[in-house]
Design a protein around this motif. Structure first.
Motif, short mmCIF file in Angstrom:
data_model
loop_
_atom_site.label_atom_id
_atom_site.label_comp_id
_atom_site.label_asym_id
_atom_site.label_seq_id
_atom_site.Cartn_x
_atom_site.Cartn_y
_atom_site.Cartn_z
N LEU A 116 0.84 -1.20 0.00
CA LEU A 116 0.00 0.00 0.00
C LEU A 116 0.86 1.24 0.00
O LEU A 116 1.72 1.41 0.85
N ASP A 117 0.65 2.11 -1.00
CA ASP A 117 1.21 3.45 -0.81
C ASP A 117 0.04 4.38 -0.50
O ASP A 117 -1.07 4.20 -0.96
N ARG A 119 -8.21 -11.86 -1.07
CA ARG A 119 -7.34 -11.72 0.10
C ARG A 119 -7.65 -10.43 0.86
O ARG A 119 -7.71 -9.37 0.26
N GLN A 120 -7.84 -10.55 2.17
CA GLN A 120 -8.09 -9.36 2.99
C GLN A 120 -6.79 -8.61 3.18
O GLN A 120 -5.80 -9.17 3.60
N MET A 121 -6.83 -7.34 2.85
CA MET A 121 -5.60 -6.55 2.94
C MET A 121 -5.34 -6.12 4.37
O MET A 121 -6.25 -5.74 5.10
N ASP A 122 -4.07 -6.17 4.74
CA ASP A 122 -3.69 -5.74 6.08
C ASP A 122 -3.57 -4.23 6.12
O ASP A 122 -3.33 -3.59 5.11
N PRO A 123 -3.71 -3.66 7.30
CA PRO A 123 -3.50 -2.22 7.42
C PRO A 123 -2.02 -1.87 7.32
O PRO A 123 -1.16 -2.74 7.45
N VAL A 124 -1.74 -0.59 7.09
CA VAL A 124 -0.36 -0.12 7.07
C VAL A 124 0.26 -0.36 8.44
O VAL A 124 -0.38 -0.17 9.46
N ALA A 125 1.47 -0.80 8.46
CA ALA A 125 2.13 -1.05 9.74
C ALA A 125 3.46 -0.31 9.81
O ALA A 125 4.22 -0.29 8.84
N ILE A 126 3.70 0.30 10.95
CA ILE A 126 5.01 0.87 11.24
C ILE A 126 5.82 -0.23 11.91
O ILE A 126 5.38 -0.85 12.87
N GLN A 146 4.94 -0.82 1.99
CA GLN A 146 3.94 0.12 2.50
C GLN A 146 4.67 1.42 2.81
O GLN A 146 5.62 1.41 3.58
N PHE A 147 4.26 2.49 2.17
CA PHE A 147 4.99 3.74 2.40
C PHE A 147 4.16 4.94 1.97
O PHE A 147 3.31 4.84 1.10
N PRO A 148 4.45 6.10 2.61
CA PRO A 148 3.80 7.32 2.16
C PRO A 148 4.38 7.74 0.81
O PRO A 148 5.60 7.82 0.66
N TRP A 149 3.55 7.98 -0.13
CA TRP A 149 4.01 8.35 -1.47
C TRP A 149 2.87 8.99 -2.21
O TRP A 149 1.72 8.65 -2.01
N ARG A 150 3.20 9.88 -3.11
CA ARG A 150 2.19 10.61 -3.86
C ARG A 150 2.36 10.26 -5.33
O ARG A 150 3.46 10.27 -5.84
#
Ligand SMILES: [Zn+2]
Length: 583
Positions: free
Chosen positions: A369-370, A454-461, A504-508
């Protein structure tokens, strides 16, 4: 500098110096094979000794491909047809399969500084491409890693609005190039070239004779008054030659930003290599009148520009790498003709790897996920404002500048909040935000992939630390703790360092990015070519910081001031007794 000696021990290169080049190469090949064979059976063989004081090699080339992951060369190897393209390293050089950066801020400025200095961010100080500092009048401003308003741009196209210059003044360690210049009493000539200013400057260093990069809009080569007040004739000629227009034509990008549009095409790889050739010819690199080694660092930005837009698995990225094969073959052919490949020592690496795009990772079944950085920064600002009301006077959160979440020290100080309290409060709030936003981010993921079972997992730190913890070394004795300790820089200021679960990362926007401590961002190639190396494939962990350590050792010079790398002795030819370096 070292005294020139007239009675150097005759080595293989001198022995063959009278033979014409093509037969010399094939003879060298036979000799190289013999040496490998002899080394294999444990016989002590004569050295092909290197040392900077005697111009062995005549030229050192540090070649960087920006955003070049460590798996690319083997992945596309079957498509490399040229003898002296990528195969110069894969077939005739030392090819390391497991080169990883040992720090946790995998961005361009930091990576190039790491390659040049053989140190990590805690040694050279460069944490990011841009950060904030207090400017004149105590005003907070965003600065790039190399901008320097004491200098002006040189060679910039007429009408350029911002002529702020650049220099390596924020890089707090010497580079291999600096040490080469120092060791030879200023006689060695060191230059840096890249489309990006930071990549040209931070890799080559401080005591260089020039660093050149392009004006993003037009592709015009420019430098800064830190080095010179006008472009050398050969550089001005390059700019006037119509070469930029040719690159535009080759790339099919007739208009718009040269950097963005031509920069992602193979036409920009040859554009940069042709400029490097002009530099080597114009400055007569490798033909030093003082009889010492010269050096050039070349960073090819193209793979980063295309990679960010389309990701590592896109056919366009493969095409760019395969097309670069012939372009490198041409470049190394040029070096062979002008200096002789025997007289050149080359290292090739990347400044960081990159993550698979969300789309590709998802398709492969990864919970990727971005997400927009505002998912973190907006609620954090709201929570901080509720706790320490600023009443419209400023903001607490400056920016998510991956992997750092940069905080506004001035705002906290105005509210009477200490660094410890500010960072710890922000850290707790970010963790709470992630806990409460789990559902939301999970939903975003599902909507992005209709029909996915598939159920997607939430973003994790995976890890979150304050810069105070980093500064004071209050880090766990684990691999991650060590990566983070290597990432500390005072330039970051008050901040949080955040690492996310894989892919998984913040990205635009489209494409992908790099910055994490995850292995795909840390894995880069390490390729060495030259008479000093035993060709072969080498497995086992090595790091880009080993380049400066290894080359300093071979050149008989001091390693850079903060260097932490290991000498890659396993890939070196054994040197004969008595070969102890210059007097
Ligand atoms: Zn980069």
């Amino acid at each position: 500098m070292g005294k020139k000696s007239n009675n150097r021990n005759t080595d293989s290169r001198q022995y063959y110096s009278g033979v014409n080049r093509s037969s010399k190469l094939s003879v060298m090949k036979v000799v190289a094979r013999l040496l490998v064979l002899l080394a294999f059976v444990g016989v002590c063989v004569p050295a092909l000794r290197a040392d900077a004081y005697d111009a062995k090699p005549k030229l050192v080339v540090i070649l960087v491909f920006d955003q070049f992951r460590g798996d690319y060369l083997d992945r596309y190897r079957a498509d490399f047809k040229a003898k002296n393209g990528w195969n110069l390293f894969l077939n005739q050089g030392a090819h390391f399969t497991d080169c990883y950066y040992n720090y946790a801020n995998l961005v361009t400025a930091a990576g190039h500084s790491t390659i040049g200095t053989g140190a990590y961010t805690d040694g050279h100080g460069i944490p990011l491409n841009e950060w904030y500092e207090l400017g004149p009048g105590g005003k907070l401003r965003q600065v790039s890693s190399v901008e320097d308003d004491r200098y002006r741009l040189v060679g910039a196209p007429a009408g350029t609005k911002d002529l702020t210059g650049a220099s390596p003044h924020r890089e707090m360690a010497t580079t291999l190039g600096d040490e080469l210049v120092l060791a030879t009493g200023g006689q060695a000539r060191v230059y840096g070239v890249s489309m990006k200013d930071r990549a040209a400057i931070l890799t080559s260093g401080h005591a260089t004779r020039g660093a050149f990069w392009i004006d993003h809009e037009t592709g015009t080569w420019e430098t800064s008054t830190y080095w010179m007040t006008k472009l050398p004739a050969w550089a001005a000629t390059s700019n006037e030659s119509g070469r930029a227009a040719q690159a535009r034509k080759e790339s099919g990008a007739a208009t718009g930003s040269f950097y963005e549009n031509v920069g992602r095409a193979a036409a920009s790889v040859s554009y940069q290599l042709d400029f490097a050739k002009a530099l080597i010819t114009g400055e007569e690199l490798g033909q030093n009148p003082a009889g010492v080694t010269d050096m050039i660092t070349i960073s090819i930005s193209s793979t980063d520009i295309n990679g960010h837009a389309f990701g590592p698995d896109d056919p366009s990225q493969k095409a760019l790498i395969v097309q670069s094969d012939a372009l490198l073959d041409d470049f190394f052919g040029f070096l062979d003709k002008t200096i002789g490949l025997n007289n050149v020592m080359v290292a090739m690496t990347g400044d960081h790897g990159v993550a698979t795009t969300q789309k590709s990772a998802e398709a492969a079944g990864m919970p990727a996920l971005d997400f927009p950085p505002e998912l973190i920064t907006k609620p954090l600002e709201e929570r901080l404002e509720a706790k320490y009301p600023l009443k419209g006077k400023g903001r607490y959160v400056l920016q998510m500048d991956n992997p750092y979440l940069l905080l506004n020290r001035q705002a906290f100080e105005a509210a009477g909040v200490s660094e410890e309290e500010a960072e710890n409060t922000a850290k707790k709030m970010v963790m709470d935000i992630f806990a409460s936003n789990m559902q939301e981010s999970g939903k975003m993921q599902e909507n992005d992939t209709p029909g996915t079972q598939r159920q997607m997992d939430p973003v994790a730190i995976t890890h979150i630390y304050t810069t105070l913890q980093m500064r004071e070394g209050a880090l766990p004795d684990t691999q991650y703790g060590r990566l983070l300790a290597n990432s500390y820089s005072p330039y970051v200021g008050w901040a949080l360092h955040i690492n996310f679960a894989p892919y998984q990362f913040p990205w635009r926007g489209m494409g992908t990015t790099h910055f994490t401590a995850n292995s795909y961002d840390r894995h880069v190639p390490l390729e060495l070519f030259g008479a000093a190396f035993v060709p072969g494939t080498y497995h086992g962990l090595v790091a880009p910081v080993d380049i400066a350590a290894t080359f300093a050792s071979l050149l008989r010079i001091n390693r850079p001031s903060a260097a932490v790398g290991r000498v890659l002795n396993e890939a070196m030819r054994q040197e004969k007794a008595g070969s102890t370096g210059p007097n």
